[in-house]
Design a protein around this motif. Structure first.
Motif, PDB file in Angstrom:
ATOM      1  N   TYR A   1     -37.676  53.869  21.091  1.00 47.19           N
ATOM      2  CA  TYR A   1     -38.355  54.585  22.044  1.00 47.19           C
ATOM      3  C   TYR A   1     -39.864  54.699  21.903  1.00 47.19           C
TER       4      TYR A   1
ATOM      5  N   TYR B   1     -30.982  68.250  16.580  1.00 48.69           N
ATOM      6  CA  TYR B   1     -31.529  67.014  16.984  1.00 48.69           C
ATOM      7  C   TYR B   1     -30.535  65.890  16.868  1.00 48.69           C
TER       8      TYR B   1
ATOM      9  N   LYS C   1     -42.727  55.813  13.059  1.00 44.84           N
ATOM     10  CA  LYS C   1     -43.731  55.411  13.961  1.00 44.84           C
ATOM     11  C   LYS C   1     -44.764  54.501  13.854  1.00 44.84           C
TER      12      LYS C   1
ATOM     13  N   THR D   1     -34.335  63.114   7.056  1.00 49.47           N
ATOM     14  CA  THR D   1     -34.004  61.795   8.195  1.00 49.47           C
ATOM     15  C   THR D   1     -35.335  60.865   7.820  1.00 49.47           C
TER      16      THR D   1
ATOM     17  N   THR E   1     -35.996  70.031   9.419  1.00 52.88           N
ATOM     18  CA  THR E   1     -34.790  70.101   9.326  1.00 52.88           C
ATOM     19  C   THR E   1     -34.053  71.028   8.354  1.00 52.88           C
TER      20      THR E   1
ATOM     21  N   ALA F   1     -35.605  57.391  14.930  1.00 53.02           N
ATOM     22  CA  ALA F   1     -35.128  58.122  13.715  1.00 53.02           C
ATOM     23  C   ALA F   1     -33.702  57.991  13.504  1.00 53.02           C
TER      24      ALA F   1
ATOM     25  N   THR G   1     -43.154  66.713  18.462  1.00 52.65           N
ATOM     26  CA  THR G   1     -42.028  66.725  17.555  1.00 52.65           C
ATOM     27  C   THR G   1     -42.439  66.287  16.125  1.00 52.65           C
TER      28      THR G   1
ATOM     29  N   LYS H   1     -37.138  62.768  25.565  1.00 48.60           N
ATOM     30  CA  LYS H   1     -35.636  62.557  25.607  1.00 48.60           C
ATOM     31  C   LYS H   1     -34.976  63.186  26.513  1.00 48.60           C
TER      32      LYS H   1
ATOM     33  N   THR I   1     -38.047  69.686  15.541  1.00 46.61           N
ATOM     34  CA  THR I   1     -37.322  68.360  15.599  1.00 46.61           C
ATOM     35  C   THR I   1     -36.920  67.853  16.982  1.00 46.61           C
ATOM     36  N   SER I   2     -37.014  66.729  17.165  1.00 47.26           N
ATOM     37  CA  SER I   2     -37.067  66.217  18.455  1.00 47.26           C
ATOM     38  C   SER I   2     -35.604  66.329  19.075  1.00 47.26           C
TER      39      SER I   2
ATOM     40  N   ARG J   1     -28.416  56.744  14.817  1.00 48.51           N
ATOM     41  CA  ARG J   1     -29.101  56.727  16.138  1.00 48.51           C
ATOM     42  C   ARG J   1     -30.163  55.463  15.945  1.00 48.51           C
TER      43      ARG J   1
ATOM     44  N   SER K   1     -42.042  64.225  13.744  1.00 48.91           N
ATOM     45  CA  SER K   1     -42.249  63.099  13.292  1.00 48.91           C
ATOM     46  C   SER K   1     -43.468  62.742  13.735  1.00 48.91           C
ATOM     47  N   ILE K   2     -43.780  63.125  15.014  1.00 47.48           N
ATOM     48  CA  ILE K   2     -45.399  62.820  15.533  1.00 47.48           C
ATOM     49  C   ILE K   2     -46.354  63.601  14.989  1.00 47.48           C
TER      50      ILE K   2
ATOM     51  N   HIS L   1     -43.394  57.270  22.098  1.00 47.73           N
ATOM     52  CA  HIS L   1     -44.030  58.286  22.719  1.00 47.73           C
ATOM     53  C   HIS L   1     -45.579  57.953  23.098  1.00 47.73           C
TER      54      HIS L   1
ATOM     55  N   ALA M   1     -37.631  58.743   9.962  1.00 50.91           N
ATOM     56  CA  ALA M   1     -38.163  58.394  11.176  1.00 50.91           C
ATOM     57  C   ALA M   1     -39.457  57.570  11.185  1.00 50.91           C
TER      58      ALA M   1
END
Ligand SMILES: Nc1ncnc2c1ncn2[C@@H]1O[C@H](COP(=O)(O)OP(=O)(O)O)[C@@H](O)[C@H]1O
Ligand SMILES: O=C(CO)[C@H](O)[C@H](O)COP(=O)(O)O
Length: 485
Positions: A332, A160, A317, A313, A55, A345, A289, A232, A139-140, A388, A291-292, A334, A315
């Protein structure tokens, strides 16, 4: 015509593995990375380059087959303003106003491209000669609409955390109920928003994500994405294809092709290869992305393990054997090989801290926080309106009052409030049927704050530890290593 107001690509934190010097990987525990540091002893004589476009800045990590880091570096994004036409003779006041609104008029594509080539320059040239593969995370849902012939952006990038709620009715009318794309900040909402606004350029348009576009600058095969970035926009990683409800839309023609993250897309383009001295067999691999990539860096491999990216941010996982998604809460999944990375996130996180405190102030104030005493302050820290996850509400207002006299108490309240949002997120994933979390690793700038970590452990009621690697760039380098193998 573009006017570059200032180039502030600051060179910071470049840490090159010196021959015969001990190298310290960036870990929370500051463990050092013992080993022979002679270049010639680089395992297998090849290195793998990962780049993270986060970011607030971008980083690179250069690793060998064993995962030892040989070089790492960071660049802030330079500030380019997309001023055009008669505005070039604008007054200083107007220019200042533009600078203040820089997020609306920032030329992000130019800044990312400039940062990409600056980072490649920062990789020591003698190490570039043995780079076998490169990958990038971004960033996603950061979305570019480009000219499929030139790759040039046809519109400013959608960032994002940008929301296009005006597209939601159209998206909800075609997608399954509560599908991942049914969120204003989804890539599909951004695509529909552009499509309904622009009809003159539809024929030559192509959708690319930030990581896809940066990788394209290196390999030259336009329109290739990965199944993490494409989630997304509506790609179904279980089906391994775009679903029929999306393919039947007129704008499906501008969707990118999709590869598994880390698979080789092609060799580095000849002009890039000769400019930076990469070897002839150097390949560029599909990305992921941010965060992955941070999750991959943590190397958490068992269901129930989770990574919280505490960057600009928040996020989260969680590795789960079951897939979960519900756009009502911004949840969601992944795909990660044969398991699912369930999460979401939030717009809370470090960006709010950075609005109020410098990193030095954070260090000093944190030293005076007693993490074992709960803060009574109940905030919802957001930089601007809109959330979000774990609540998907584009109008949610920031809540950061009452502000106590003491900045230590204020920061304690912000840390504790963000920890409560994190706990609510993990509780929601469990309620929706994901594997229950049993350990949380932390990545991102907040990972280094021990007091915050202790607050989070108390609020989560779980062990929270530092990821063995905290940088998403390291995760991207692991993808490059996977692609080379
Ligand atoms: N000591 C600290 N304690 C808590 N947060 C910190 C500390 N130092 C930096 N940060 C936060 O980390 C964030 C930057 O983390 P980073 O992972 O670089 O973000 P991103 O990659 O998302 O831009 C900043 O927003 C900053 O406020
Ligand atoms: O907050 C973000 C940017 O830092 C992204 O939204 C974050 O990457 C989460 O998206 P994903 O789960 O798709 O990676």
């Amino acid at each position: 015509m573009m006017l570059a107001i200032s180039e502030t690509g600051l060179w910071s934190n470049l840490r090159v593995r010196k021959s015969r010097a001990r190298h310290r990987t960036m870990t929370c525990s500051n463990s050092s990375n013992e080993g022979n540091t002679e270049l010639g002893s680089v395992l297998g004589g090849r290195l793998y380059l990962g780049m993270d476009f986060g970011t607030s800045g971008a980083r690179f990590a250069l690793i060998d087959k064993q995962g030892t880091t040989h070089a790492e570096g960071k660049r802030d994004y330079p500030l380019f303003m997309a001023l055009s036409g008669p505005k070039l003779r604008i007054s200083l006041t107007k220019l200042t106003e533009s600078l203040e609104k820089s997020e609306e008029t920032m030329d992000w594509a130019r800044s990312w491209k400039s940062t990409l080539f600056s980072l490649l320059e920062d990789v020591p040239s003698h190490l570039r000669e043995i780079v076998t593969s490169i990958s990038i995370d971004g960033t996603s849902a950061t979305t570019l609409i480009v000219d499929s012939n030139t790759g040039e952006p046809l519109w400013r990038p959608f960032l994002y955390n940008e929301s296009c709620p005006e597209a939601l009715p159209t998206v909800r009318s075609i997608a399954p109920e509560n599908h991942t794309v049914c969120s204003g900040s989804s890539t599909l909402c951004k695509l529909v928003s552009w499509w309904e606004r622009e009809d003159s350029q539809r024929k030559s348009a192509l959708l690319m994500h930030q990581a896809d576009w940066l990788l394209w600058l290196l390999h030259g095969k336009i329109g290739v994405s990965d199944y993490n970035n494409a989630l997304k926009v509506g790609y179904d990683p279980e089906l391994d294809a775009y679903p029929s409800w999306l393919l039947s839309q007129p704008y499906s023609q501008i969707l990118p092709s999709v590869r598994p993250p880390g698979t080789s897309i092609g060799h580095v383009k000849e002009d890039i290869r000769s400019q930076f001295g990469f070897p002839e067999d150097c390949v560029v691999c599909a990305g992921t992305t941010d965060s992955i990539a941070a999750f991959l860096a943590a190397r958490a491999s068992q269901p129930g393990k989770a990574v919280t990216s505490l960057g600009s941010t928040l996020a989260i996982k969680l590795l789960s054997t079951t897939r979960v998604e519900d756009a009502r809460f911004g949840v969601y999944s992944h795909r990660l090989d044969d398991k699912w990375l369930v999460g979401g996130a939030s717009n809370t996180g470090g960006a709010v801290l950075r609005q109020i405190f410098t990193d030095e102030q954070l260090e000093k104030l944190s030293a005076n926080i007693n993490p074992m005493v709960p803060s009574p302050l109940d905030y919802y820290p957001l930089k601007t309106a809109g959330e979000r996850f774990p609540v998907a509400d584009p109008n949610m207002a920031p809540r950061l009052d009452p502000r106590p006299q003491s900045d230590v108490e204020f920061l304690h309240g912000i840390f504790e409030s963000i920890a409560r949002i994190e706990a609510k997120g993990y509780g929601l994933l469990k309620d929706l049927g994901a594997t229950e979390v049993d350990e949380v690793f932390t990545a991102g700038g907040g990972a280094k704050n021990d007091k915050w970590t202790k607050i989070r452990e108390r609020v989560l009621g779980l062990p929270v530890s530092c990821a063995s690697q905290t940088e998403a760039a390291y995760g991207a380098a692991l993808l490059a290593l996977k692609g080379a193998q």
